[in-house]
Design a protein around this motif. Sequence first.
Motif, PDB file in Angstrom:
ATOM      1  N   ALA A 126       0.833  -1.202   0.000  1.00  0.00           N
ATOM      2  CA  ALA A 126       0.000   0.000   0.000  1.00  0.00           C
ATOM      3  C   ALA A 126       0.868   1.253   0.000  1.00  0.00           C
ATOM      4  O   ALA A 126       0.577   2.236  -0.690  1.00  0.00           O
ATOM      5  N   TRP A 127       1.943   1.209   0.786  1.00  0.00           N
ATOM      6  CA  TRP A 127       2.870   2.350   0.819  1.00  0.00           C
ATOM      7  C   TRP A 127       3.499   2.573  -0.546  1.00  0.00           C
ATOM      8  O   TRP A 127       3.565   3.710  -1.031  1.00  0.00           O
ATOM      9  N   LEU A 128       3.966   1.510  -1.183  1.00  0.00           N
ATOM     10  CA  LEU A 128       4.661   1.647  -2.463  1.00  0.00           C
ATOM     11  C   LEU A 128       3.736   2.167  -3.557  1.00  0.00           C
ATOM     12  O   LEU A 128       4.132   3.027  -4.356  1.00  0.00           O
ATOM     13  N   THR A 129       2.510   1.671  -3.601  1.00  0.00           N
ATOM     14  CA  THR A 129       1.585   2.141  -4.641  1.00  0.00           C
ATOM     15  C   THR A 129       1.266   3.620  -4.458  1.00  0.00           C
ATOM     16  O   THR A 129       1.218   4.385  -5.434  1.00  0.00           O
ATOM     17  N   ARG A 130       1.074   4.044  -3.221  1.00  0.00           N
ATOM     18  CA  ARG A 130       0.812   5.464  -2.982  1.00  0.00           C
ATOM     19  C   ARG A 130       2.023   6.306  -3.372  1.00  0.00           C
ATOM     20  O   ARG A 130       1.884   7.373  -3.974  1.00  0.00           O
ATOM     21  N   PHE A 131       3.222   5.837  -3.047  1.00  0.00           N
ATOM     22  CA  PHE A 131       4.432   6.582  -3.389  1.00  0.00           C
ATOM     23  C   PHE A 131       4.553   6.773  -4.897  1.00  0.00           C
ATOM     24  O   PHE A 131       4.817   7.887  -5.368  1.00  0.00           O
ATOM     25  N   LEU A 132       4.364   5.722  -5.661  1.00  0.00           N
ATOM     26  CA  LEU A 132       4.548   5.815  -7.106  1.00  0.00           C
ATOM     27  C   LEU A 132       3.525   6.741  -7.753  1.00  0.00           C
ATOM     28  O   LEU A 132       3.861   7.553  -8.618  1.00  0.00           O
ATOM     29  N   ILE A 133       2.278   6.628  -7.347  1.00  0.00           N
ATOM     30  CA  ILE A 133       1.245   7.471  -7.946  1.00  0.00           C
ATOM     31  C   ILE A 133       1.446   8.928  -7.531  1.00  0.00           C
ATOM     32  O   ILE A 133       1.275   9.847  -8.333  1.00  0.00           O
ATOM     33  N   ASN A 134       1.849   9.151  -6.290  1.00  0.00           N
ATOM     34  CA  ASN A 134       2.123  10.523  -5.858  1.00  0.00           C
ATOM     35  C   ASN A 134       3.369  11.092  -6.530  1.00  0.00           C
ATOM     36  O   ASN A 134       3.442  12.299  -6.810  1.00  0.00           O
ATOM     37  N   LEU A 135       4.359  10.245  -6.801  1.00  0.00           N
ATOM     38  CA  LEU A 135       5.545  10.711  -7.511  1.00  0.00           C
ATOM     39  C   LEU A 135       5.172  11.151  -8.927  1.00  0.00           C
ATOM     40  O   LEU A 135       5.638  12.188  -9.412  1.00  0.00           O
ATOM     41  N   SER A 136       4.327  10.380  -9.579  1.00  0.00           N
ATOM     42  CA  SER A 136       3.865  10.756 -10.915  1.00  0.00           C
ATOM     43  C   SER A 136       3.162  12.108 -10.882  1.00  0.00           C
ATOM     44  O   SER A 136       3.437  12.987 -11.710  1.00  0.00           O
ATOM     45  N   ASN A 137       2.293  12.301  -9.904  1.00  0.00           N
ATOM     46  CA  ASN A 137       1.565  13.565  -9.790  1.00  0.00           C
ATOM     47  C   ASN A 137       2.493  14.728  -9.459  1.00  0.00           C
ATOM     48  O   ASN A 137       2.342  15.843  -9.976  1.00  0.00           O
ATOM     49  N   LEU A 196       5.623  15.045 -10.317  1.00  0.00           N
ATOM     50  CA  LEU A 196       6.371  15.394 -11.512  1.00  0.00           C
ATOM     51  C   LEU A 196       5.559  16.292 -12.439  1.00  0.00           C
ATOM     52  O   LEU A 196       6.100  17.158 -13.126  1.00  0.00           O
ATOM     53  N   VAL A 197       4.246  16.084 -12.451  1.00  0.00           N
ATOM     54  CA  VAL A 197       3.374  16.921 -13.283  1.00  0.00           C
ATOM     55  C   VAL A 197       3.270  18.334 -12.712  1.00  0.00           C
ATOM     56  O   VAL A 197       3.316  19.327 -13.440  1.00  0.00           O
ATOM     57  N   LEU A 198       3.161  18.444 -11.387  1.00  0.00           N
ATOM     58  CA  LEU A 198       2.864  19.732 -10.760  1.00  0.00           C
ATOM     59  C   LEU A 198       4.083  20.614 -10.532  1.00  0.00           C
ATOM     60  O   LEU A 198       3.960  21.842 -10.483  1.00  0.00           O
ATOM     61  N   LEU A 199       5.267  20.012 -10.388  1.00  0.00           N
ATOM     62  CA  LEU A 199       6.427  20.752  -9.891  1.00  0.00           C
ATOM     63  C   LEU A 199       6.741  21.999 -10.717  1.00  0.00           C
ATOM     64  O   LEU A 199       6.929  23.091 -10.184  1.00  0.00           O
ATOM     65  N   TYR A 200       6.787  21.856 -12.035  1.00  0.00           N
ATOM     66  CA  TYR A 200       7.172  22.962 -12.903  1.00  0.00           C
ATOM     67  C   TYR A 200       5.996  23.487 -13.713  1.00  0.00           C
ATOM     68  O   TYR A 200       6.179  24.020 -14.813  1.00  0.00           O
ATOM     69  N   LEU A 201       4.784  23.357 -13.172  1.00  0.00           N
ATOM     70  CA  LEU A 201       3.607  23.751 -13.937  1.00  0.00           C
ATOM     71  C   LEU A 201       3.661  25.223 -14.351  1.00  0.00           C
ATOM     72  O   LEU A 201       3.359  25.568 -15.500  1.00  0.00           O
ATOM     73  N   LEU A 202       4.062  26.087 -13.438  1.00  0.00           N
ATOM     74  CA  LEU A 202       4.150  27.514 -13.754  1.00  0.00           C
ATOM     75  C   LEU A 202       5.163  27.756 -14.880  1.00  0.00           C
ATOM     76  O   LEU A 202       4.898  28.498 -15.826  1.00  0.00           O
ATOM     77  N   VAL A 225      10.693  15.049  -2.607  1.00  0.00           N
ATOM     78  CA  VAL A 225      12.149  15.016  -2.647  1.00  0.00           C
ATOM     79  C   VAL A 225      12.624  14.407  -3.950  1.00  0.00           C
ATOM     80  O   VAL A 225      13.534  14.916  -4.607  1.00  0.00           O
ATOM     81  N   ALA A 226      11.996  13.305  -4.337  1.00  0.00           N
ATOM     82  CA  ALA A 226      12.429  12.586  -5.536  1.00  0.00           C
ATOM     83  C   ALA A 226      12.091  13.352  -6.811  1.00  0.00           C
ATOM     84  O   ALA A 226      12.869  13.317  -7.779  1.00  0.00           O
ATOM     85  N   ALA A 227      10.938  14.036  -6.829  1.00  0.00           N
ATOM     86  CA  ALA A 227      10.506  14.713  -8.056  1.00  0.00           C
ATOM     87  C   ALA A 227      11.497  15.768  -8.535  1.00  0.00           C
ATOM     88  O   ALA A 227      11.840  15.788  -9.727  1.00  0.00           O
ATOM     89  N   PRO A 228      11.990  16.669  -7.670  1.00  0.00           N
ATOM     90  CA  PRO A 228      12.985  17.631  -8.160  1.00  0.00           C
ATOM     91  C   PRO A 228      14.256  16.961  -8.669  1.00  0.00           C
ATOM     92  O   PRO A 228      14.844  17.401  -9.661  1.00  0.00           O
ATOM     93  N   ALA A 229      14.697  15.893  -7.979  1.00  0.00           N
ATOM     94  CA  ALA A 229      15.907  15.205  -8.405  1.00  0.00           C
ATOM     95  C   ALA A 229      15.741  14.578  -9.783  1.00  0.00           C
ATOM     96  O   ALA A 229      16.689  14.524 -10.580  1.00  0.00           O
ATOM     97  N   LEU A 230      14.535  14.093 -10.088  1.00  0.00           N
ATOM     98  CA  LEU A 230      14.252  13.522 -11.402  1.00  0.00           C
ATOM     99  C   LEU A 230      13.948  14.600 -12.441  1.00  0.00           C
ATOM    100  O   LEU A 230      14.430  14.541 -13.579  1.00  0.00           O
ATOM    101  N   ALA A 271       6.190  11.841 -19.967  1.00  0.00           N
ATOM    102  CA  ALA A 271       6.182  10.434 -20.354  1.00  0.00           C
ATOM    103  C   ALA A 271       6.702   9.556 -19.216  1.00  0.00           C
ATOM    104  O   ALA A 271       6.136   8.497 -18.910  1.00  0.00           O
ATOM    105  N   VAL A 272       7.790  10.000 -18.577  1.00  0.00           N
ATOM    106  CA  VAL A 272       8.330   9.270 -17.429  1.00  0.00           C
ATOM    107  C   VAL A 272       7.309   9.232 -16.298  1.00  0.00           C
ATOM    108  O   VAL A 272       7.100   8.196 -15.650  1.00  0.00           O
ATOM    109  N   ALA A 273       6.640  10.351 -16.043  1.00  0.00           N
ATOM    110  CA  ALA A 273       5.624  10.409 -14.994  1.00  0.00           C
ATOM    111  C   ALA A 273       4.497   9.425 -15.267  1.00  0.00           C
ATOM    112  O   ALA A 273       3.979   8.773 -14.345  1.00  0.00           O
ATOM    113  N   ALA A 274       4.099   9.271 -16.519  1.00  0.00           N
ATOM    114  CA  ALA A 274       3.018   8.349 -16.868  1.00  0.00           C
ATOM    115  C   ALA A 274       3.409   6.903 -16.582  1.00  0.00           C
ATOM    116  O   ALA A 274       2.613   6.119 -16.045  1.00  0.00           O
TER     117      ALA A 274
END
Length: 413
Positions: free
Chosen positions: A234-245, A247-253, A372-377, A393-396
């Motif tokens: 459950a932890w891992l699935t939440r982490f991966l889906i939140n990481l994808s999200n 990555l989408v939001l970080l540089y939206l502006l 933490v991981a999203a900026p590094a990626l 594409a990576v986020a998807a």
Amino acid sequence: MTVGALAEPVDRVGRGWTAALSLANVAIWVGWYGPLQILLARQAEDFAPGTGMSKETLLAWVTGAGAAVSLAANPFFGALSDRTTARWGRRTPWIVAGAAGGALSLLLLAGAGGLWAMAVGWCLVQLTLNAAFAAVTAAVPDRVPRLQRGAVGGWLGAAQILGAVAGTGLATAAGGIAAGYAACAVFAVAGVLPYVLRYRDLRLGFADRPAWSAKAFLSGFWLSPRRHPDFAWAWLTRFLINLSNALVLLYLLYYLRDRLHHDDPEQGVLILTAVDSVALLATVVVGGVRSDRVGRRKPFVMWSGVLMAAATALLAAWQTWAGAIVVAALLGVALGVFMSVDFALMTDVLPKALDRGKDLGVINVANALPQVAAPALAAPIVTYLGGYRVLYAVAAVIGLAGAVLVGRIRGVD
């Protein structure tokens, strides 16, 4: 009251309790999202010249540092609230202290004059608001029976997105960086007052609190995947889906400004947030209620994750303003179902009542670690490895992996 603090809840909570807890959740997310969506990005633009970093890299370092603080703060304060025997209950003292500390930290950010003040201020915001968030989250398994948690999780999910909208709106409408932080600070305190003043928390008796041991306290943050496999999956699935999200939001502006060349990127962020929010609000409570009624969690989480991954892939292929609006709507529909039902799923895999706050804090690391991981990626991908098309594409792919792995959870239907 002592028995109730550790017992499995059986009495349904009322609408007033749910509304007050949801408003407290809105207040916390305003304190996070006003800075994340608008204010920190604007400060990064102001402070980047002379630092040797681009605005993207500076923002990545600051948000990454704050997320690192959040990683430790959420489970730590959750564990402290589990052991709290105050007359006001286990959770209320931490909600009050966290909200007040968060407001003061936002005001510190308002007066930041450079990179280091900005970084310290944001880390303090993460530290204090995570204390409040850990306590608010733990109140649900404390008080809400299992077959009502999807519905309550839906309202808390709605509160999160309303907090994002309100925080973005306050930061945009306030008329300046300092005024935006001040508005978010006021809301962070005012929003928790109805819950802490009106509803009495469950009190933990001294006899029920385990004897203090530093070794046991620290070792309790590790939950063996072999002993608790459902918790781990459950932890891992939440982490991966939140990481994808994330990555989408970080540089939206910056995506709107530099890739789509939007005339008013800050207004564009607000519009996309509003579209996402309307779509989310249409499904977040409905999805949770439906999950309660059918008594199943995994199919809702899995298919909402698949839709989020598909929408993110569409953003990689269709990089226009119209495409961004369509993707925002699809992400909102999917995220609404995911947020409510996944929260209920998380509470269903908690190992024991005495550690609800700590264990939910460990699960909430799956929300913070992606920051933490999203900026590094994201920073090297955008700068050197293909830009925003490759980033999305990576986020998807990451989000799809999270959706598929939900099937590994065995103990919940």
